[in-house]
Design a protein around this motif. Structure first.
Motif, PDB file in Angstrom:
ATOM      1  N   PRO A   1       0.811  -1.213   0.000  1.00  0.00           N
ATOM      2  CA  PRO A   1       0.000   0.000   0.000  1.00  0.00           C
ATOM      3  C   PRO A   1       0.849   1.270   0.000  1.00  0.00           C
ATOM      4  O   PRO A   1       0.442   2.293  -0.542  1.00  0.00           O
ATOM      5  N   THR A   2       2.050   1.166   0.593  1.00  0.00           N
ATOM      6  CA  THR A   2       2.958   2.307   0.692  1.00  0.00           C
ATOM      7  C   THR A   2       4.377   1.880   0.350  1.00  0.00           C
ATOM      8  O   THR A   2       4.685   0.685   0.304  1.00  0.00           O
ATOM      9  N   VAL A   3       5.244   2.842   0.160  1.00  0.00           N
ATOM     10  CA  VAL A   3       6.659   2.537  -0.084  1.00  0.00           C
ATOM     11  C   VAL A   3       7.343   2.164   1.225  1.00  0.00           C
ATOM     12  O   VAL A   3       8.092   1.197   1.288  1.00  0.00           O
ATOM     13  N   THR A   4       7.060   2.923   2.298  1.00  0.00           N
ATOM     14  CA  THR A   4       7.684   2.659   3.600  1.00  0.00           C
ATOM     15  C   THR A   4       6.624   2.306   4.637  1.00  0.00           C
ATOM     16  O   THR A   4       5.469   2.750   4.544  1.00  0.00           O
ATOM     17  N   LEU A   5       7.000   1.527   5.636  1.00  0.00           N
ATOM     18  CA  LEU A   5       6.091   1.128   6.701  1.00  0.00           C
ATOM     19  C   LEU A   5       5.551   2.358   7.425  1.00  0.00           C
ATOM     20  O   LEU A   5       6.316   3.192   7.893  1.00  0.00           O
ATOM     21  N   GLY A   6       4.231   2.460   7.465  1.00  0.00           N
ATOM     22  CA  GLY A   6       3.595   3.581   8.139  1.00  0.00           C
ATOM     23  C   GLY A   6       3.706   4.902   7.412  1.00  0.00           C
ATOM     24  O   GLY A   6       3.294   5.939   7.938  1.00  0.00           O
TER      25      GLY A   6
ATOM     26  N   LYS B   1       3.267   7.866   4.384  1.00  0.00           N
ATOM     27  CA  LYS B   1       2.182   8.509   3.629  1.00  0.00           C
ATOM     28  C   LYS B   1       2.466   8.435   2.126  1.00  0.00           C
ATOM     29  O   LYS B   1       1.744   9.004   1.317  1.00  0.00           O
ATOM     30  N   ASP B   2       3.538   7.724   1.776  1.00  0.00           N
ATOM     31  CA  ASP B   2       3.994   7.600   0.394  1.00  0.00           C
ATOM     32  C   ASP B   2       3.255   6.469  -0.317  1.00  0.00           C
ATOM     33  O   ASP B   2       3.788   5.408  -0.557  1.00  0.00           O
ATOM     34  N   ARG B   3       2.008   6.716  -0.640  1.00  0.00           N
ATOM     35  CA  ARG B   3       1.122   5.703  -1.207  1.00  0.00           C
ATOM     36  C   ARG B   3       1.694   5.107  -2.495  1.00  0.00           C
ATOM     37  O   ARG B   3       2.175   5.816  -3.363  1.00  0.00           O
ATOM     38  N   LEU B   4       1.631   3.768  -2.591  1.00  0.00           N
ATOM     39  CA  LEU B   4       2.104   3.064  -3.783  1.00  0.00           C
ATOM     40  C   LEU B   4       0.969   2.262  -4.417  1.00  0.00           C
ATOM     41  O   LEU B   4       0.777   2.297  -5.619  1.00  0.00           O
ATOM     42  N   GLN B   5       0.263   1.447  -3.635  1.00  0.00           N
ATOM     43  CA  GLN B   5      -0.858   0.627  -4.090  1.00  0.00           C
ATOM     44  C   GLN B   5      -0.503  -0.222  -5.312  1.00  0.00           C
ATOM     45  O   GLN B   5      -1.167  -0.177  -6.343  1.00  0.00           O
ATOM     46  N   SER B   6       0.552  -1.021  -5.155  1.00  0.00           N
ATOM     47  CA  SER B   6       1.027  -1.867  -6.252  1.00  0.00           C
ATOM     48  C   SER B   6       1.428  -3.247  -5.754  1.00  0.00           C
ATOM     49  O   SER B   6       1.784  -3.424  -4.591  1.00  0.00           O
TER      50      SER B   6
ATOM     51  N   ALA C   1       9.533 -10.192 -12.365  1.00  0.00           N
ATOM     52  CA  ALA C   1       8.254  -9.516 -12.577  1.00  0.00           C
ATOM     53  C   ALA C   1       8.449  -8.009 -12.458  1.00  0.00           C
ATOM     54  O   ALA C   1       9.398  -7.543 -11.838  1.00  0.00           O
ATOM     55  N   GLN C   2       7.523  -7.286 -13.043  1.00  0.00           N
ATOM     56  CA  GLN C   2       7.485  -5.825 -12.947  1.00  0.00           C
ATOM     57  C   GLN C   2       6.431  -5.439 -11.912  1.00  0.00           C
ATOM     58  O   GLN C   2       5.398  -6.091 -11.809  1.00  0.00           O
ATOM     59  N   GLU C   3       6.679  -4.389 -11.176  1.00  0.00           N
ATOM     60  CA  GLU C   3       5.664  -3.922 -10.245  1.00  0.00           C
ATOM     61  C   GLU C   3       4.452  -3.450 -11.040  1.00  0.00           C
ATOM     62  O   GLU C   3       4.591  -2.926 -12.144  1.00  0.00           O
ATOM     63  N   ALA C   4       3.257  -3.661 -10.467  1.00  0.00           N
ATOM     64  CA  ALA C   4       2.024  -3.327 -11.179  1.00  0.00           C
ATOM     65  C   ALA C   4       1.014  -2.690 -10.235  1.00  0.00           C
ATOM     66  O   ALA C   4       0.743  -3.225  -9.147  1.00  0.00           O
TER      67      ALA C   4
END
Length: 161
Positions: free
Chosen positions: A62-67, A69-74, A107-110
């Motif tokens: 859901p994020t790049v780092t634990l906790g 706010k850097d949303r990734l959703q991949s 694999a590629q991130e998606a």
């Protein structure tokens, strides 16, 4: 050297799992070829006991780092669980989480957003993130195939072909 699964070692039927972690943590699990691992639910052992050798696992971040706010959703990695049982691993600083060995496939991130309307596990598009709160949950072969295709992973290496 760790044992890797051959076609003949795989139990049937295989199950499919989505594990949830920050991208930073999930990427750490697949960073070293042939030495991959998975950790879930802040290192708890019990969820890993549900996962069996030959099962497929895709990591959703859901994020790049634990906790953060850097949303990734991949989806960031996908692979096959290896023989063995969950084992404790000392990461230092008093943190000793449980792990299972996984061989990750290239694999590629998606991003998840384009897939939401096609997933069987999404019952309500407005609450699609609910299942992810559990940290580890089962999905169908069709959903895992959808993830693998989005990640451009070789379905044959995942025994999805």
């Amino acid at each position: 050297m760790k044992h890797t699964i051959s076609l003949f070692d795989l139990p049937a039927p295989r199950q499919n799992w989505i594990a949830v972690a920050s991208a930073e943590h999930a990427r750490r699990g697949c960073a070293v070829p042939q030495q991959g691992f998975m950790q879930v639910c802040h290192g708890k052992c019990a969820p890993l006991k549900r996962v069996q050798p030959g099962d497929r696992v895709a990591y959703y971040a859901p994020t790049v780092t634990l906790g953060g706010k850097d949303r990734l959703q991949s989806f960031v990695s996908i692979g096959l669980v290896q023989p063995g049982v969950p084992y404790a691993f000392d990461m230092g600083g008093g943190f000793v989480p449980f792990r299972r060995d996984v061989v990750y496939v290239p694999a590629q991130e998606a991003a998840i957003t384009p897939l939401l309307d096609s997933f069987e596990f999404v019952q309500d598009r407005t609450r699609w993130g609910y299942s992810f709160r559990f940290g580890l949950f089962k999905v169908s072969d069709a959903d895992m195939r959808l993830i693998a295709n989005a990640m451009q992973a070789d379905a044959g290496l995942l025994y999805l072909a």
